[in-house]
Motif scaffolding. Structure first.
Motif, PDB file in Angstrom:
ATOM      1  N   ALA A  71       9.338   9.223   3.979  1.00 10.07           N
ATOM      2  CA  ALA A  71       8.722   8.062   4.625  1.00 10.07           C
ATOM      3  C   ALA A  71       7.307   8.388   5.087  1.00 10.07           C
ATOM      4  CB  ALA A  71       9.569   7.603   5.808  1.00 10.07           C
ATOM      5  N   PHE A  72       7.104   9.608   5.591  1.00  6.71           N
ATOM      6  CA  PHE A  72       5.785  10.031   6.064  1.00  6.71           C
ATOM      7  C   PHE A  72       4.772  10.014   4.925  1.00  6.71           C
ATOM      8  CE2 PHE A  72       2.694  13.344   7.217  1.00  6.71           C
ATOM      9  CZ  PHE A  72       2.325  12.904   8.478  1.00  6.71           C
ATOM     10  N   ILE A  73       5.163  10.560   3.777  1.00  5.04           N
ATOM     11  CA  ILE A  73       4.255  10.612   2.629  1.00  5.04           C
ATOM     12  C   ILE A  73       3.979   9.212   2.099  1.00  5.04           C
ATOM     13  CG2 ILE A  73       4.084  11.381   0.226  1.00  5.04           C
ATOM     14  CD1 ILE A  73       5.521  13.952   1.126  1.00  5.04           C
ATOM     15  N   LYS A  74       5.020   8.374   2.005  1.00  2.45           N
ATOM     16  CA  LYS A  74       4.825   7.002   1.529  1.00  2.45           C
ATOM     17  C   LYS A  74       3.847   6.237   2.421  1.00  2.45           C
ATOM     18  CE  LYS A  74       9.121   5.888  -0.866  1.00  2.45           C
ATOM     19  NZ  LYS A  74      10.313   5.043  -0.841  1.00  2.45           N
ATOM     20  N   LYS A  75       3.999   6.395   3.727  1.00  3.29           N
ATOM     21  CA  LYS A  75       3.127   5.680   4.673  1.00  3.29           C
ATOM     22  C   LYS A  75       1.680   6.116   4.511  1.00  3.29           C
ATOM     23  CE  LYS A  75       2.505   4.840   9.592  1.00  3.29           C
ATOM     24  NZ  LYS A  75       3.022   5.109  10.934  1.00  3.29           N
ATOM     25  N   HIS A  76       1.441   7.414   4.390  1.00  3.40           N
ATOM     26  CA  HIS A  76       0.071   7.900   4.296  1.00  3.40           C
ATOM     27  C   HIS A  76      -0.547   7.598   2.931  1.00  3.40           C
ATOM     28  CE1 HIS A  76      -0.454   9.661   8.211  1.00  3.40           C
ATOM     29  NE2 HIS A  76       0.816  10.011   8.153  1.00  3.40           N
ATOM     30  N   GLU A  83      -7.215   1.917   1.939  1.00  6.08           N
ATOM     31  CA  GLU A  83      -8.616   2.260   2.200  1.00  6.08           C
ATOM     32  C   GLU A  83      -9.432   2.242   0.917  1.00  6.08           C
ATOM     33  OE1 GLU A  83      -8.723   5.971   4.257  1.00  6.08           O
ATOM     34  OE2 GLU A  83      -7.717   5.164   6.034  1.00  6.08           O
ATOM     35  N   VAL A  84      -8.850   2.743  -0.165  1.00  5.89           N
ATOM     36  CA  VAL A  84      -9.560   2.739  -1.452  1.00  5.89           C
ATOM     37  C   VAL A  84      -9.776   1.305  -1.914  1.00  5.89           C
ATOM     38  CG1 VAL A  84      -9.324   3.322  -3.900  1.00  5.89           C
ATOM     39  CG2 VAL A  84      -8.804   5.028  -2.158  1.00  5.89           C
ATOM     40  N   ASP A  85      -8.757   0.456  -1.788  1.00  5.66           N
ATOM     41  CA  ASP A  85      -8.898  -0.949  -2.180  1.00  5.66           C
ATOM     42  C   ASP A  85      -9.955  -1.651  -1.339  1.00  5.66           C
ATOM     43  OD1 ASP A  85      -6.996  -0.693  -4.133  1.00  5.66           O
ATOM     44  OD2 ASP A  85      -5.357  -1.529  -2.914  1.00  5.66           O
ATOM     45  N   ALA A  86      -9.981  -1.363  -0.054  1.00  8.48           N
ATOM     46  CA  ALA A  86     -10.973  -1.980   0.819  1.00  8.48           C
ATOM     47  C   ALA A  86     -12.377  -1.516   0.453  1.00  8.48           C
ATOM     48  CB  ALA A  86     -10.674  -1.653   2.276  1.00  8.48           C
TER      49      ALA A  86
END
Length: 102
Positions: A71-76, A83-86
């Motif tokens: 879950a930690f890796i998926k969230k990050h 951020e890349v899309d933005a």
């Protein structure tokens, strides 16, 4: 939530508890179990808040389920992709240098 108990299983566990513990001690056992669950829940909340405090800013929305590696890796990864899309959607300015400037 964690366990998938139906009405039949709960009834069966109740009958088993009455047989093993006895009807005279069952209410006190239920009270003790509730106290134990309350204590464990308080300890978990305390540990989570202490972890948030020690990790510092950026982890205010930390939940215990976030501590599982998957879950930690998926969230990050999701945050990084956002951020890349933005950054890709942000307007791009082509700065031109004025040739008359020294």
């Amino acid at each position: 939530m964690f366990f998938d108990f139906g009405a039949g299983e709960i009834f069966g566990l109740g009958v088993l508890a009455v047989i093993l513990v006895g009807p005279e001690r069952l209410p006190q056992l239920a009270v003790d179990a509730a106290k134990l669950i309350k204590k464990v829940r308080a300890m978990a909340n305390s540990a989570t808040s202490e972890l948030r405090e020690n990790l510092g800013p950026g982890f205010e929305d930390l939940s215990p389920s976030d501590l599982r590696p998957k879950a930690f890796i998926k969230k990050h990864i999701a945050n990084a992709l956002d951020e890349v899309d933005a950054a890709e959607k942000a307007p791009k300015f082509n700065a031109k240098i004025d040739p008359d400037l020294p």
